[in-house]
Design a protein around this motif. Structure first.
Motif, PDB file in Angstrom:
ATOM      1  N   LEU A   1       0.780  -1.228   0.000  1.00 39.72           N
ATOM      2  CA  LEU A   1       0.000   0.000   0.000  1.00 39.72           C
ATOM      3  C   LEU A   1       0.823   1.296   0.000  1.00 39.72           C
ATOM      4  N   PRO A   2       1.944   1.401   0.731  1.00 34.19           N
ATOM      5  CA  PRO A   2       2.693   2.665   0.712  1.00 34.19           C
ATOM      6  C   PRO A   2       3.143   3.113  -0.676  1.00 34.19           C
ATOM      7  N   PHE A   3       3.243   2.194  -1.626  1.00 30.76           N
ATOM      8  CA  PHE A   3       3.673   2.570  -2.975  1.00 30.76           C
ATOM      9  C   PHE A   3       2.614   3.384  -3.724  1.00 30.76           C
ATOM     10  N   GLY A   4       1.367   3.291  -3.287  1.00 28.83           N
ATOM     11  CA  GLY A   4       0.310   3.979  -4.005  1.00 28.83           C
ATOM     12  C   GLY A   4       0.483   5.484  -4.036  1.00 28.83           C
ATOM     13  N   VAL A   5       1.167   6.032  -3.046  1.00 29.64           N
ATOM     14  CA  VAL A   5       1.378   7.477  -2.991  1.00 29.64           C
ATOM     15  C   VAL A   5       2.131   7.968  -4.214  1.00 29.64           C
ATOM     16  N   TYR A   6       3.091   7.181  -4.688  1.00 34.50           N
ATOM     17  CA  TYR A   6       3.948   7.625  -5.782  1.00 34.50           C
ATOM     18  C   TYR A   6       3.256   7.571  -7.139  1.00 34.50           C
ATOM     19  N   THR A   7       2.044   7.032  -7.170  1.00 34.66           N
ATOM     20  CA  THR A   7       1.275   7.047  -8.408  1.00 34.66           C
ATOM     21  C   THR A   7       0.955   8.475  -8.820  1.00 34.66           C
ATOM     22  N   PHE A   8       0.822   9.351  -7.856  1.00 33.73           N
ATOM     23  CA  PHE A   8       0.388  10.721  -8.125  1.00 33.73           C
ATOM     24  C   PHE A   8       1.558  11.713  -8.182  1.00 33.73           C
ATOM     25  N   VAL A   9       2.765  11.176  -8.250  1.00 30.06           N
ATOM     26  CA  VAL A   9       3.963  12.022  -8.374  1.00 30.06           C
ATOM     27  C   VAL A   9       4.586  11.769  -9.739  1.00 30.06           C
ATOM     28  N   SER A  10       4.601  12.786 -10.583  1.00 31.69           N
ATOM     29  CA  SER A  10       5.210  12.675 -11.905  1.00 31.69           C
ATOM     30  C   SER A  10       6.435  13.589 -11.973  1.00 31.69           C
ATOM     31  N   GLN A  11       7.067  13.634 -13.130  1.00 33.40           N
ATOM     32  CA  GLN A  11       8.289  14.425 -13.281  1.00 33.40           C
ATOM     33  C   GLN A  11       8.023  15.919 -13.149  1.00 33.40           C
ATOM     34  N   TYR A  12       6.846  16.359 -13.589  1.00 30.81           N
ATOM     35  CA  TYR A  12       6.578  17.794 -13.642  1.00 30.81           C
ATOM     36  C   TYR A  12       5.454  18.252 -12.717  1.00 30.81           C
ATOM     37  N   SER A  13       4.735  17.348 -12.094  1.00 37.42           N
ATOM     38  CA  SER A  13       3.619  17.760 -11.246  1.00 37.42           C
ATOM     39  C   SER A  13       3.362  16.733 -10.147  1.00 37.42           C
TER      40      SER A  13
END
Length: 274
Positions: free
Chosen positions: A223-235
């Motif tokens: 579950l902790p990996f789900g946070v990084y779904t919403f982090v992209s290179q530019y936003s």
């Protein structure tokens, strides 16, 4: 004078309650804001219009069900192994009269002092050589190893105070060691076992370092990996991150409130009887 003392105690307790509850309240309001509100408005401001769609996007884009299933699987298996191994070890250390009982207990206490980060590299090499890297087993094994010492410490403090007469009478009736452990010791030790359950659950549910080191497959991530779904290179979508964190924390909060009474009894029993 007594009224003043009570007022001071109530004030201190109220401050403690607020300091514990406010972070959850802040996270809830954070999850309902837009990026503009989070980055531009006051840090403590309430959301102008609640963005409930953040939860829908976090659920769908964050692979919530997949990561939740992986976290539940790893956590449940780890908890079962920790409870079984720690209860047997604590029973052997505290109830048997053998020469090396104190030494074994000392080894478990030393295990509590080893930092998890210090084992990442050797564990990765070992898991790679035995071909279990990037599997759930590569998480479960170290989780069990790191959670068992504290579990043994808690359970041994409780079991040490159980009267030996209970076992002696059962032994005189023909019960074996395994029957005594299963039918007498384990039922008596339910309060500290529940404490071990919730501590293990919280530690494993929120663990990220080992999961990020040993797991690379998308379908095996927790579950902790789900946070990084919403982090992209530019936003970065901060509202979705907040919503995902709320959903990730919800199972822990629910389980803690359900088991809070037994957890408290287990903590007190281990502290007093030990």
């Amino acid at each position: 004078m007594i009224a003043l003392k009570k007022s001071i105690i109530y004030l201190i307790l109220a401050i403690l309650v607020l300091t514990q509850i406010y972070p959850l309240f802040w996270l809830l309001t954070y999850s309902l804001k837009t990026n503009e509100e989070i980055l531009g408005s006051s840090f403590f401001a309430l959301p102008g219009a609640p963005q409930w769609h953040n939860y829908k996007e976090a659920y769908e884009a964050g692979n919530y069900l997949r990561y939740l299933g992986n976290s539940v699987f790893v956590t449940v298996i780890t908890m079962a192994c920790v409870i079984l191994l720690s209860s047997m070890a604590a029973y052997a250390i505290t109830r048997f009269r053998w020469r090396y009982g104190g030494l074994v207990m000392l080894l478990f206490l030393v295990g509590m002092m080893i930092p998890m980060q210090a084992t990442l590299l050797p564990l990765m090499i070992i898991f790679k050589n035995i071909h279990i890297l990037n599997t759930h087993l590569s998480l479960i094994l170290p989780y069990v190893a790191f959670q068992t010492p504290i579990a043994v410490f808690i359970l041994s403090g409780f079991m040490r105070a159980i009267p030996h007469e209970i076992e002696e009478s059962a032994y005189m009736d023909g019960a074996s060691i395994y029957r005594i452990f299963r039918s007498i010791i384990v039922p008596i030790s339910v309060p500290p076992v529940m404490t071990v359950c919730i501590l293990t659950f919280i530690n494993i549910w929120n663990e990220y370092i080992m999961a990020a080191t040993f797991i690379s497959s998308e379908k095996l991530k927790t579950l902790p990996f789900g946070v990084y779904t919403f982090v992209s290179q530019y936003s970065v979508n901060y509202g979705n991150i907040g919503a995902f964190l709320v959903m990730a924390a919800l199972p822990v909060i629910v389980i803690y409130f359900i088991l809070s009474e037994k957890i408290t009894k287990g903590m007190v029993a281990g502290a007093v009887k030990g």
